[in-house]
Design a protein around this motif. Structure first.
Motif, PDB file in Angstrom:
ATOM      1  N   LYS A 265      18.158  71.369 100.165  1.00 17.18           N
ATOM      2  CA  LYS A 265      18.371  70.821 101.399  1.00 17.18           C
ATOM      3  C   LYS A 265      18.852  69.256 101.753  1.00 17.18           C
ATOM      4  N   ASP A 270      17.447  64.839 110.828  1.00 14.80           N
ATOM      5  CA  ASP A 270      17.332  66.085 111.630  1.00 14.80           C
ATOM      6  C   ASP A 270      16.536  65.656 112.752  1.00 14.80           C
ATOM      7  N   ASP A 288      14.725  64.359 105.489  1.00 11.45           N
ATOM      8  CA  ASP A 288      15.016  65.939 105.467  1.00 11.45           C
ATOM      9  C   ASP A 288      15.856  66.276 104.320  1.00 11.45           C
ATOM     10  N   GLU A 349      17.610  74.432 111.271  1.00 14.84           N
ATOM     11  CA  GLU A 349      19.021  74.126 110.834  1.00 14.84           C
ATOM     12  C   GLU A 349      18.985  74.277 109.202  1.00 14.84           C
ATOM     13  N   THR A 374      12.738  70.743 102.692  1.00 15.26           N
ATOM     14  CA  THR A 374      11.750  70.050 103.682  1.00 15.26           C
ATOM     15  C   THR A 374      12.209  71.343 104.783  1.00 15.26           C
TER      16      THR A 374
HETATM   17 ZN    ZN Z   1      15.081  69.976 109.109  1.00 18.29          ZN
END
Ligand code: ZN
Ligand code: BES
Ligand code: ZN
Length: 501
Positions: A265, A270, A288, A349, A374
């Motif tokens: 990710k 974020d 993130d 997200e 995360t």
């Molecule tokens: Zn996030």
């Protein structure tokens, strides 16, 4: 900084600082220490008014000035011999190398022989020592005008019973490669979002792998993502000026063999989007993209360690911001595999961008998908800051990862993948909701969401939100972003190579 294995001859030690470990309880007349004082030609008792102990991480710092070839002796407690563990080795090596650094020495000698005499694996001990020497000295002072003093340590000699043993030397250099990769992951995660946008991550990777003939790098631009139908990625990124990208790295040394896919990710910041997060602690959301950092750095280690195994890294990168054109709660989007998703909360997200990356891996015939992210604050609720969560659809793979993690220092703990978690993701208007309205079982429901995109492929999901950040410097950990996940990914892949041979 050079790390070498040298013969176990304390009397020949010429370095500035010698580090030795005590495991015996009866320390003042311990034969090991007596032996050392004889070899150094000093009277230890004169320097030790108090009884020294084997308490883990206790340090007795003894300047020897001109009395001996060695300028300084550090006697470090490492517990009882029968309780010695890899984690204790990490603790005592980290503590003592930071002490030697603070004392400003250039050359350090470490006696690893007391560890070699334990039941632990000798190669693993040496690997852990070299990992801790490098990870434990990590500093991130790029943005400080008064930099923390850099380490003066140039040379570290490790006293060993068989310094010319090839597998010992290989273990030492493996540790160096992996620790360097972890520190790179920490650099990426510590770098703030204004200096590390999705595009900048791709540029960083280009720099890193430009000259690497073993790694094939390609970048999915927003246009290409549109053609591929990566609407999760595009929608998460659309509220930001910094456009989303997806990085693909291929390490495919074997012809005609399907790869293992590793997916990280990469949300470079974020904010939560329209479902905006509270401001307190939001700054840490620059990290993130720790999953992305772990995957990119693992590929760096893989290209150095060169296993005969096909690996494909997929790194979706986006910035999650609120704006007039941002994704909104209630919006319905279509993922790359055609499934419609109702966005209940724009702060969930990560799973939207991972869904597309997983679909991409399935399309590329990945035989196993490992994603690392995360992903949920709920992992902190479940496990504190002490372990990452692992969830998957294949118990053998999960057990293998857990077994490996018991030695790497990156702890993982399994959470359940019950079918019923799917009920939490029912949507009135779409095939699936991106999260549930309630807060219960957040880590499990997030994984359940991802599972909807893996098709029949074996899949492992590692939620590293809980271990993203280190609060206390100890052992190989240094305050700041942890660079968690690299060791597990690399060791897991190397173990796969072995089991396929
Ligand atoms: Zn996030
Ligand atoms: N990036 C966060 C998760 C996170 C939290 C990472 C704390 C590191 C530390 C993720 O995108 C998120 O916000 N998840 C939400 C999901 C919820 C809206 C279903 C969460 O955990 O609250
Ligand atoms: Zn979020």
């Amino acid at each position: 900084m050079k790390i070498n294995l040298v013969p176990n001859q304390i009397q020949k030690t010429k370095g500035d600082c010698l580090i030795v470990f005590v495991t015996a309880t009866n320390t003042n007349d311990d034969s090991y220490l007596l032996n050392i004082s004889q070899k150094l030609n000093i009277d230890l008792n004169q320097h030790l008014p108090n009884r020294i102990t084997n308490k883990v991480e206790s340090i007795f710092s003894i300047p020897l000035l001109n009395e001996s070839n060695v300028k300084h002796l550090l006697i470090v407690g490492s517990g009882k011999p029968e309780t010695l563990s890899y984690d204790i080795i990490r603790k005592v090596i980290g503590k003592s190398i930071r002490k030697a650094r603070a004392l400003n020495y250039e050359s350090v000698t470490i006696d690893s022989c007391p560890f070699e005499q334990s039941k632990l694996k000798k190669e693993k001990i040496l690997q852990i020592i070299s990992e801790t020497l490098i990870m434990g000295q990590y500093q991130f002072s790029y943005f400080k005008s008064t930099k923390e003093p850099l380490s003066n340590i140039e040379n570290i000699n490790i006293l060993s019973s068989s310094p010319s043993n090839k597998s010992f030397q290989a273990a030492l250099s493996k540790g160096c490669i992996i620790a360097t990769a972890v520190n790179e992951a920490r650099n990426l995660a510590n770098t703030p979002a204004n200096e590390l946008t999705p595009k900048q991550v791709t540029e960083y990777a280009k720099d890193m792998f430009q000259k690497d003939k073993l790694i094939d790098l390609s970048i999915i631009t927003p246009n290409k993502a549109h053609q591929l139908g990566m609407n999760g990625l595009l929608n998460v990124g659309k509220g930001s000026e910094n456009k989303p990208y997806c990085l693909v790295l291929k390490y495919m040394p074997i012809k005609k063999k399907d790869p293992i896919a590793i997916i990280g990710k990469g949300v470079t910041f974020d904010s939560g989007g329209i479902s905006i997060k509270p401001s307190r602690g939001m700054n840490s959301m620059k990290a993130d993209m720790t999953g992305a950092a772990a995957v990119i750095s693992s590929m760096f280690a893989i290209s150095e360690l060169k296993p005969s195994l096909n690996i494909m890294a997929i790194v979706p990168l986006a910035e999650n911001m609120p704006a007039g054109n941002a994704l909104k709660p209630g919006d319905v989007i279509t993922a790359m595999n055609g499934k419609s998703i109702e966005v209940i909360n724009t702060d969930a997200e990560g799973r939207l961008i991972l869904a597309d990356a997983i679909c991409y891996a399935v399309k590329e015939n990945a035989k196993l998908i490992i994603d690392i992210a995360t992903l949920t604050g709920a992992s902190l609720v479940a496990l504190g800051e002490l372990a990452a969560a692992v969830i998957g659809n294949n118990d053998d793979e999960i057990n293998q990862l857990i077994k490996i993690s018991q030695e790497t220092g990156d702890r993982v703990w399994q959470l359940p993948n019950y079918d019923e978690f799917k009920d939490y993701l029912k949507s009135d208007v779409a095939d699936i909701a991106n999260c549930s309205e309630g807060r219960y079982g957040g880590t499990c429901t997030a994984a359940k969401f991802l599972e909807q995109f893996v098709d029949k492929t074996d899949w492992l999901h590692i939620d590293i939100a809980s271990v993203m950040k280190t609060k206390k410097t100890q052992g190989d950990q240094v305050t700041g972003m942890s660079g968690s996940g690299v060791r597990n990914i690399v060791e897991f892949l190397l173990a796969k190579e072995k089991s396929h041979k």
